[in-house]
Design a protein around this motif. Structure first.
Motif, PDB file in Angstrom:
ATOM      1  N   SER A  69       0.806  -1.225   0.000  1.00 40.09           N
ATOM      2  CA  SER A  69       0.000   0.000   0.000  1.00 40.09           C
ATOM      3  C   SER A  69       0.834   1.267   0.000  1.00 40.09           C
ATOM      4  CB  SER A  69      -0.951  -0.022   1.202  1.00 40.09           C
ATOM      5  OG  SER A  69      -1.813  -1.134   1.111  1.00 40.09           O
ATOM      6  N   GLY A  70       2.132   1.130  -0.290  1.00 42.91           N
ATOM      7  CA  GLY A  70       2.924   2.310  -0.604  1.00 42.91           C
ATOM      8  C   GLY A  70       3.793   2.885   0.482  1.00 42.91           C
ATOM      9  N   LEU A 108      -6.027 -11.500  -1.998  1.00 50.11           N
ATOM     10  CA  LEU A 108      -6.408 -10.093  -1.872  1.00 50.11           C
ATOM     11  C   LEU A 108      -5.164  -9.202  -1.858  1.00 50.11           C
ATOM     12  CD1 LEU A 108      -9.021  -8.667   0.643  1.00 50.11           C
ATOM     13  CD2 LEU A 108      -6.801  -7.597   0.385  1.00 50.11           C
ATOM     14  N   ILE A 109      -4.185  -9.580  -1.051  1.00 52.84           N
ATOM     15  CA  ILE A 109      -2.969  -8.764  -0.922  1.00 52.84           C
ATOM     16  C   ILE A 109      -2.230  -8.678  -2.254  1.00 52.84           C
ATOM     17  CG2 ILE A 109      -0.702  -8.643   0.191  1.00 52.84           C
ATOM     18  CD1 ILE A 109      -2.128  -9.933   2.685  1.00 52.84           C
ATOM     19  N   GLU A 110      -2.161  -9.803  -2.969  1.00 57.05           N
ATOM     20  CA  GLU A 110      -1.489  -9.791  -4.269  1.00 57.05           C
ATOM     21  C   GLU A 110      -2.269  -8.990  -5.309  1.00 57.05           C
ATOM     22  OE1 GLU A 110       1.646 -10.783  -4.757  1.00 57.05           O
ATOM     23  OE2 GLU A 110       1.503 -11.031  -2.586  1.00 57.05           O
ATOM     24  N   SER A 111      -3.529  -8.686  -5.017  1.00 55.49           N
ATOM     25  CA  SER A 111      -4.350  -7.890  -5.936  1.00 55.49           C
ATOM     26  C   SER A 111      -4.294  -6.394  -5.626  1.00 55.49           C
ATOM     27  CB  SER A 111      -5.805  -8.371  -5.881  1.00 55.49           C
ATOM     28  OG  SER A 111      -5.909  -9.714  -6.300  1.00 55.49           O
ATOM     29  N   ILE A 136      -3.646   0.313  -9.794  1.00 53.28           N
ATOM     30  CA  ILE A 136      -3.572   0.597 -11.227  1.00 53.28           C
ATOM     31  C   ILE A 136      -4.954   0.953 -11.768  1.00 53.28           C
ATOM     32  CG2 ILE A 136      -3.128  -0.420 -13.503  1.00 53.28           C
ATOM     33  CD1 ILE A 136      -0.910  -2.105 -12.088  1.00 53.28           C
ATOM     34  N   ASN A 137      -5.942   0.140 -11.438  1.00 56.32           N
ATOM     35  CA  ASN A 137      -7.316   0.432 -11.884  1.00 56.32           C
ATOM     36  C   ASN A 137      -7.808   1.768 -11.349  1.00 56.32           C
ATOM     37  OD1 ASN A 137      -7.321  -2.012 -13.138  1.00 56.32           O
ATOM     38  ND2 ASN A 137      -8.734  -3.023 -11.735  1.00 56.32           N
ATOM     39  N   PHE A 138      -7.409   2.053 -10.120  1.00 58.10           N
ATOM     40  CA  PHE A 138      -7.868   3.255  -9.424  1.00 58.10           C
ATOM     41  C   PHE A 138      -7.281   4.521 -10.060  1.00 58.10           C
ATOM     42  CE2 PHE A 138      -7.932   5.867  -5.410  1.00 58.10           C
ATOM     43  CZ  PHE A 138      -9.298   5.864  -5.273  1.00 58.10           C
ATOM     44  N   TYR A 141     -11.674   1.383   1.036  1.00 64.91           N
ATOM     45  CA  TYR A 141     -12.142   1.260  -0.343  1.00 64.91           C
ATOM     46  C   TYR A 141     -11.203   0.386  -1.184  1.00 64.91           C
ATOM     47  CZ  TYR A 141     -13.829   2.329  -4.980  1.00 64.91           C
ATOM     48  OH  TYR A 141     -14.318   2.205  -6.261  1.00 64.91           O
ATOM     49  N   LEU A 142      -9.898   0.647  -1.106  1.00 62.17           N
ATOM     50  CA  LEU A 142      -8.944  -0.127  -1.912  1.00 62.17           C
ATOM     51  C   LEU A 142      -8.845  -1.580  -1.447  1.00 62.17           C
ATOM     52  CD1 LEU A 142      -6.177   2.540  -2.500  1.00 62.17           C
ATOM     53  CD2 LEU A 142      -7.532   1.410  -4.256  1.00 62.17           C
TER      54      LEU A 142
END
Length: 499
Positions: A269-270, A485-488, A494-496, A462-463
């Motif tokens: 998550s950055g 989920l974590i790997e997604s 990217i979609n966001f 949300y993410l």
């Protein structure tokens, strides 16, 4: 997107009629056309449609749908349940129009027998948001007949018999789909109404945007548009030190998986850096499973007993897999005394607070608590229904000056100013062990990147749901696990950011 009360929606209707200007009949036509478009695009049009109408404006919507379906050569029958001699003006006008067509209709008066004994798609347009008392008696018997017919049911605006803004009793339509107008109703977000609402779909019928923007509401439906505005762009010349140092306090013997999942989600998550404090027994596990994280080892082999200096961390999360030993409790309550910034509290951190409610006042202001319903009940007490629990959640956030993330199908976030947000992302496949640990890591990562606590929470929730939706498409809701989920999470970002 604002969640408006039934009264506020009527005010928006009236304002639009007066200021667009548009007649109430034309607005009803617009609403009916939106429903018609959804129906023909999402149902088997080879089937018969049976539209069951009351005699108010909701019934008028149903008559518009019937007219449009008939005009387009679909098989339509209308049944009007007349439990009163009072017809709304717009219902009367649409009824007069239907009378001039070849649509087959039945008018069934109160006390008359009502049977549904053929396969069809049922469109429920009996009662709308103006309901003022529980549905009982003859009309209740009719609703029972509809529910037991075995047919798919589509409710218009709200399932008949359901209150928009409070807990319901009496007889209620059990819809597969609800086509609601302009803004969702509060009732749609609570588990107690799941079997009535089914899936809800918000149809824009063109109510005045300025009026809705200015109308006062403290309840919101959290969608992509609102969250996307929060996410900060990254500078070309930024480095790891610009994106925060996260600190997670997690794990105990036998529960090191919680620490691994939380750490992985945090990194995805950055966050620029991550240090994780764990018991000694987890060293090899963490060093192997999460090589990107720095590991700080406790003096104890099996549990966490003491945490050192926490002043240099930008975001802190505590609780997943922690356990509730006496030494861990002492560590946790000492931690609360020493920390001077908002933190994320989850799992056993919340359970320890439940056992010692006097410690709630020691939680740093604007901290983020992420309970599931049972954990929240242990902290705040039992509620008689979901609406009461929602009020309790708001009071709790205000009283203790904390953000509550009440996890569920529409995770509800309550802020310290009384605002609440119901999440739009996520799916039942996320109802697995570890999902909450991942959420703790994600929100902690956003805190460490210098987002305000409320923004870190909205982004994280949300993410987290979007990542769960991506994982479900790939693995299916039965087979997906938290690691999926974590790997997604990367694809969720990217979609966001791209679309």
């Amino acid at each position: 997107m604002k969640i408006l009360s039934a009264i506020q929606i009527r005010q928006a209707d009236n304002f639009t009629i007066k200021n667009e200007p548009i007649s109430s009949l034309a607005l009803m036509e617009r609403a009916g056309r939106k429903c018609f478009e959804w129906i023909v695009n999402n149902t088997d049009t080879a089937k018969k449609y049976i539209i069951i109408c009351g005699t108010g404006n909701n019934g008028g919507d149903g008559l518009v749908i019937a007219k449009l379906l008939s005009n387009n050569q679909f098989n339509v029958e209308v049944i009007i349940l007349s439990s009163t001699k009072e017809y709304s003006d717009d219902f009367k006008k649409n009824f007069e129009a239907i009378n001039k067509t070849d649509i087959h209709f039945k008018l069934i008066g109160e006390g008359e027998k009502f049977l549904l004994n053929e396969p069809a798609i049922i469109i429920d347009a009996i009662l709308g948001t103006g309901l003022s008392r529980p549905v009982t008696g003859w009309l209740g018997i009719c609703i029972d007949e509809i529910n037991k017919s075995g047919n798919d049911i589509i409710s218009i605006d709200i399932p008949s018999g359901l209150y928009a803004d409070q807990s319901s009793d009496g007889k209620i339509i059990e819809a597969n789909h609800t086509l609601t107008f302009q803004n969702p109703k509060l009732a749609f977000f609570f588990q107690e109404n799941e079997k009535y609402v089914g899936e809800f779909h918000v149809l824009n019928i063109g109510l005045d945007k300025k009026f809705i923007k200015e109308i006062n509401s403290l309840k919101f439906y959290l969608c992509k548009k609102e969250v996307k505005n929060i996410l900060k762009p990254r500078n070309k010349f930024s480095h790891k030190g610009n994106h925060g140092h996260s600190f997670l306090i997690c794990g105990s013997k036998g529960k090191m998986g919680a620490a691994v999942l939380s750490a992985r989600a945090c990194l995805r998550s950055g966050t620029g850096l991550l240090t994780i404090h764990i018991p000694n027994c987890g060293n090899e596990i963490l060093q192997t499973a999460v090589p990107e994280a720095m590991v700080e080892l406790d003096n104890s082999n099996d549990i966490i007993t003491k945490v050192g200096d926490i002043g240099n961390y930008n975001g802190i999360g505590i609780g997943p897999g922690l356990g509730k030993s006496e030494e861990t409790k002492k560590m946790f309550f000492d931690f609360l005394k020493n920390v001077n910034k908002p933190v994320v509290l989850d799992a056993d951190a919340l359970n320890m607070l439940s056992e010692h409610p006097e410690k709630l006042k020691t939680i740093p202001e604007h901290s983020i608590l992420t309970p599931h319903p049972k954990e929240f009940e242990r902290m705040a007490g039992k509620s008689i229904n979901d609406f009461e629990r929602h009020k309790t959640q708001i009071r709790f956030s205000i009283e203790y000056n904390v953000i509550i993330v009440l996890k569920g199908a529409h995770t509800c976030i309550s802020l310290t100013d009384g605002k609440t947000y119901f999440n739009s992302s996520g799916n039942p496949g996320m109802a697995k062990g570890g999902s909450g640990d991942a959420l703790t890591g994600m929100i902690t990562a956003f805190l460490s990147q210098n987002y305000k606590p409320e923004h870190a929470t909205l982004l994280g929730v949300y993410l987290h749901g979007v990542a769960g939706d991506i994982a479900a498409k790939k693995k299916g809701i039965y087979s997906m696990i938290c690691s999926d989920l974590i790997e997604s999470i990367p694809k969720a970002f990217i979609n966001f950011t791209l679309y």
